[in-house]
Design a protein around this motif. Structure first.
Motif, short mmCIF file in Angstrom:
data_model
loop_
_atom_site.label_atom_id
_atom_site.label_comp_id
_atom_site.label_asym_id
_atom_site.label_seq_id
_atom_site.Cartn_x
_atom_site.Cartn_y
_atom_site.Cartn_z
N ASN A 53 0.81 -1.22 0.00
CA ASN A 53 0.00 0.00 0.00
C ASN A 53 0.85 1.27 0.00
OD1 ASN A 53 -2.62 -1.13 0.02
ND2 ASN A 53 -2.45 -1.58 2.20
N THR A 54 2.00 1.19 0.64
CA THR A 54 2.93 2.31 0.72
C THR A 54 4.34 1.76 0.82
OG1 THR A 54 3.38 4.37 1.92
CG2 THR A 54 2.71 2.45 3.23
N SER A 55 5.33 2.63 0.96
CA SER A 55 6.72 2.18 1.04
C SER A 55 6.94 1.34 2.30
CB SER A 55 7.66 3.38 1.08
OG SER A 55 7.54 4.06 2.33
N LEU A 56 7.98 0.54 2.30
CA LEU A 56 8.23 -0.35 3.43
C LEU A 56 8.45 0.42 4.72
CD1 LEU A 56 8.57 -3.23 4.44
CD2 LEU A 56 10.99 -3.10 3.81
N ASP A 57 9.19 1.53 4.66
CA ASP A 57 9.39 2.34 5.87
C ASP A 57 8.06 2.81 6.44
OD1 ASP A 57 12.10 2.10 6.07
OD2 ASP A 57 12.58 4.07 5.23
N TYR A 92 -5.61 5.76 -2.56
CA TYR A 92 -6.66 5.34 -1.63
C TYR A 92 -6.24 5.52 -0.17
CZ TYR A 92 -10.16 2.45 0.71
OH TYR A 92 -11.16 2.02 1.56
N HIS A 93 -5.03 5.10 0.16
CA HIS A 93 -4.58 5.11 1.55
C HIS A 93 -3.82 6.38 1.94
CE1 HIS A 93 -5.62 0.88 2.27
NE2 HIS A 93 -5.20 0.66 1.04
N GLY A 94 -3.49 7.23 0.96
CA GLY A 94 -2.66 8.38 1.23
C GLY A 94 -1.19 8.06 1.01
N GLU A 95 -0.37 9.08 0.87
CA GLU A 95 1.05 8.86 0.58
C GLU A 95 1.75 8.07 1.68
OE1 GLU A 95 2.81 9.44 -2.11
OE2 GLU A 95 1.08 10.26 -3.18
N ASP A 96 1.34 8.29 2.92
CA ASP A 96 1.98 7.57 4.02
C ASP A 96 1.30 6.24 4.32
OD1 ASP A 96 -0.37 8.36 5.24
OD2 ASP A 96 0.59 9.30 6.97
N GLY A 97 0.21 5.94 3.61
CA GLY A 97 -0.50 4.69 3.82
C GLY A 97 -1.52 4.72 4.94
N LEU A 98 -1.51 5.79 5.72
CA LEU A 98 -2.41 5.87 6.87
C LEU A 98 -3.13 7.22 6.91
CD1 LEU A 98 -3.02 3.65 8.88
CD2 LEU A 98 -1.42 4.69 10.48
N GLY A 99 -3.61 7.63 5.74
CA GLY A 99 -4.50 8.77 5.65
C GLY A 99 -3.85 10.13 5.70
N ASN A 100 -2.52 10.21 5.59
CA ASN A 100 -1.81 11.50 5.60
C ASN A 100 -2.12 12.32 6.85
OD1 ASN A 100 -0.68 10.90 3.11
ND2 ASN A 100 -2.26 11.97 1.96
N VAL A 101 -2.19 11.64 7.99
CA VAL A 101 -2.39 12.34 9.28
C VAL A 101 -1.26 11.91 10.22
CG1 VAL A 101 -4.85 12.85 9.19
CG2 VAL A 101 -4.12 10.56 9.82
N PRO A 102 -0.08 12.49 10.06
CA PRO A 102 1.08 12.06 10.84
C PRO A 102 0.90 12.31 12.34
CG PRO A 102 1.54 14.11 9.68
CD PRO A 102 0.24 13.60 9.15
N ASP A 103 1.57 11.48 13.12
CA ASP A 103 1.57 11.60 14.58
C ASP A 103 2.96 12.03 15.01
OD1 ASP A 103 1.52 11.37 17.30
OD2 ASP A 103 1.04 9.23 17.35
N PRO A 104 3.13 13.25 15.53
CA PRO A 104 4.47 13.71 15.93
C PRO A 104 5.09 12.88 17.04
CG PRO A 104 2.76 15.21 16.73
CD PRO A 104 2.09 14.27 15.79
N ASP A 105 4.26 12.14 17.75
CA ASP A 105 4.75 11.29 18.84
C ASP A 105 4.77 9.81 18.45
OD1 ASP A 105 5.02 13.49 20.64
OD2 ASP A 105 2.84 13.45 20.93
N ALA A 106 4.75 9.54 17.16
CA ALA A 106 4.74 8.15 16.70
C ALA A 106 6.03 7.43 17.07
CB ALA A 106 4.55 8.11 15.19
N PRO A 107 5.96 6.14 17.35
CA PRO A 107 7.17 5.37 17.66
C PRO A 107 8.14 5.38 16.49
CG PRO A 107 5.17 4.13 18.20
CD PRO A 107 4.74 5.32 17.41
N GLY A 108 9.42 5.33 16.78
CA GLY A 108 10.44 5.34 15.73
C GLY A 108 10.79 3.95 15.24
N LEU A 109 11.45 3.91 14.10
CA LEU A 109 11.82 2.63 13.50
C LEU A 109 12.87 1.89 14.32
CD1 LEU A 109 11.91 3.58 9.71
CD2 LEU A 109 10.14 2.31 10.94
#
Length: 346
Positions: A67-71, A109-126
């Motif tokens: 749906n989006t890039s692996l990262d 359909y899913h947005g460029e980030d795969g999750l609706g293009n609503v980034p979370d600034p506190d999202a867990p890192g890779l």
């Protein structure tokens, strides 16, 4: 729920003092799932469903590009685990292309980030990802829990194809395989005759459907469209005011512009309705009784056709003379399915 034979076996090992406590007994009773995904919005909802099921233990989540890039896929899985407060579940990075090295995304359909293009600034890192490659993790877990794991594949089948190429015994170590992908009436959503997950890696899908001997259940594109949910139900589902419901509502808003408000969508899914594709495969793995009917027949995938590349082929006349058959699901207990979705956002 354990069947009679399993309960008998459990009583034997309990009497021998092998089970130390009730916690260990409970883990034996749970269904063990390994989820392979290309985490877009519907993958996220499917993972949430699995995590909410009391009879399920998710041993790990493996990521594959789709749906989006692996990262992005890896980041999205971690975001889902965060909102579900389950960052203890290991996440593994897998293949970043199809078996042939091709790339196909579904950003429209899913947005460029795969999750609706609503980034979370506190999202867990890779940095929270496990160092082990997803394919190695699949093989290791299947070996450790021999014939106990149900593998649920809700993205392109690239990781699974590589796993069976690296270890031909891998499919025999699985209890069962559940796939969201392919089609049973030659209806497509990406090409005229092709569903996205199979079109994204036709060779991967071909390898899996022709190499896996474990019981294989397939939730096709047409099946998910047949059992779409009313938009009225969706509205009450995402407006419950819980953290999980808010997450689903926020991340699904982008895809709804396509699936709910686009006039052309009727040509894809027929009458209006909400189609959480990947959740159908997860629901089948969680509760087999949600499956009310299926077509049992050999299946394969077209890899060469100009218009049919990636199309799943149902061999209902036994032309291929294959010994292994798949269960192509065509009936769903929609009330049980709704209950599983309801539980996922509590």
């Amino acid at each position: 729920m354990l069947n009679g034979a399993s309960l008998f076996h459990l009583e034997i090992i309990r009497s021998k003092g092998i089970i130390a406590d009730h916690t260990e007994m409970a883990s034996l009773e749970k269904k063990l799932l390994l989820i392979d995904c290309d985490c877009g919005t519907d993958d996220a909802q499917a993972i949430m469903m699995a995590l909410a099921a009391p009879n399920v233990e998710v041993l790990g989540i493996t990521c594959v590009e789709g749906n989006t890039s692996l990262d992005n896929v890896c980041k999205n899985v971690l975001r889902v685990l965060k909102v579900c407060k389950r960052l203890d579940i290991p996440v593994y990075r897998g293949l970043q292309s199809s078996v042939l090295g091709e790339h196909l995304h579904a950003s429209q359909y899913h947005g460029e980030d795969g999750l609706g293009n609503v980034p979370d600034p506190d999202a867990p890192g890779l940095d929270l990802l496990k160092n082990e490659h997803a394919v190695h993790a699949m093989i290791k877990l299947a070996t450790k829990y021999n014939n106990q794991i149900s593998l649920v594949a809700i993205g392109p089948l690239s990781n699974l194809a590589m796993a069976v190429r690296m270890d031909p015994t891998f499919p025999n170590k699985l209890k069962s395989l559940y796939i969201m992908g392919g089609n049973m009436e030659s209806r497509g959503n990406t090409t005229a005759c092709g569903e996205f997950n199979f079109v994204a890696d036709p060779e991967g899908a071909y390898i899996v459907l022709n190499s896996f001997q474990c019981p294989t259940y397939i939730a096709t594109w047409e099946y998910t469209c047949l059992f779409k949910l009313p938009w009225e139900w969706y509205d009450q589902w995402v407006n419950k005011g819980t953290e999980k419901a808010d997450f689903v509502k926020k991340t699904s808003a982008y895809s709804l512009q396509f699936s709910r408000y686009n006039k052309e969508v009727k040509e894809l899914i027929g009458e209006p309705g909400y189609v959480p594709c990947d959740s159908f495969a997860v629901a089948a793995a969680i509760d087999e009784s949600s499956i009310t009917s299926y077509i049992e027949c050999p299946v394969t995938v077209e890899t060469d056709g100009k218009f049919t590349r990636g199309m799943m082929v149902l061999d209902t006349i036994d032309y291929l003379k294959k010994q292994t058959k798949a269960f192509v699901i065509n009936g769903c207990d929609l009330e049980k399915f709704k209950m599983l979705l309801e539980a996922s956002v509590k």
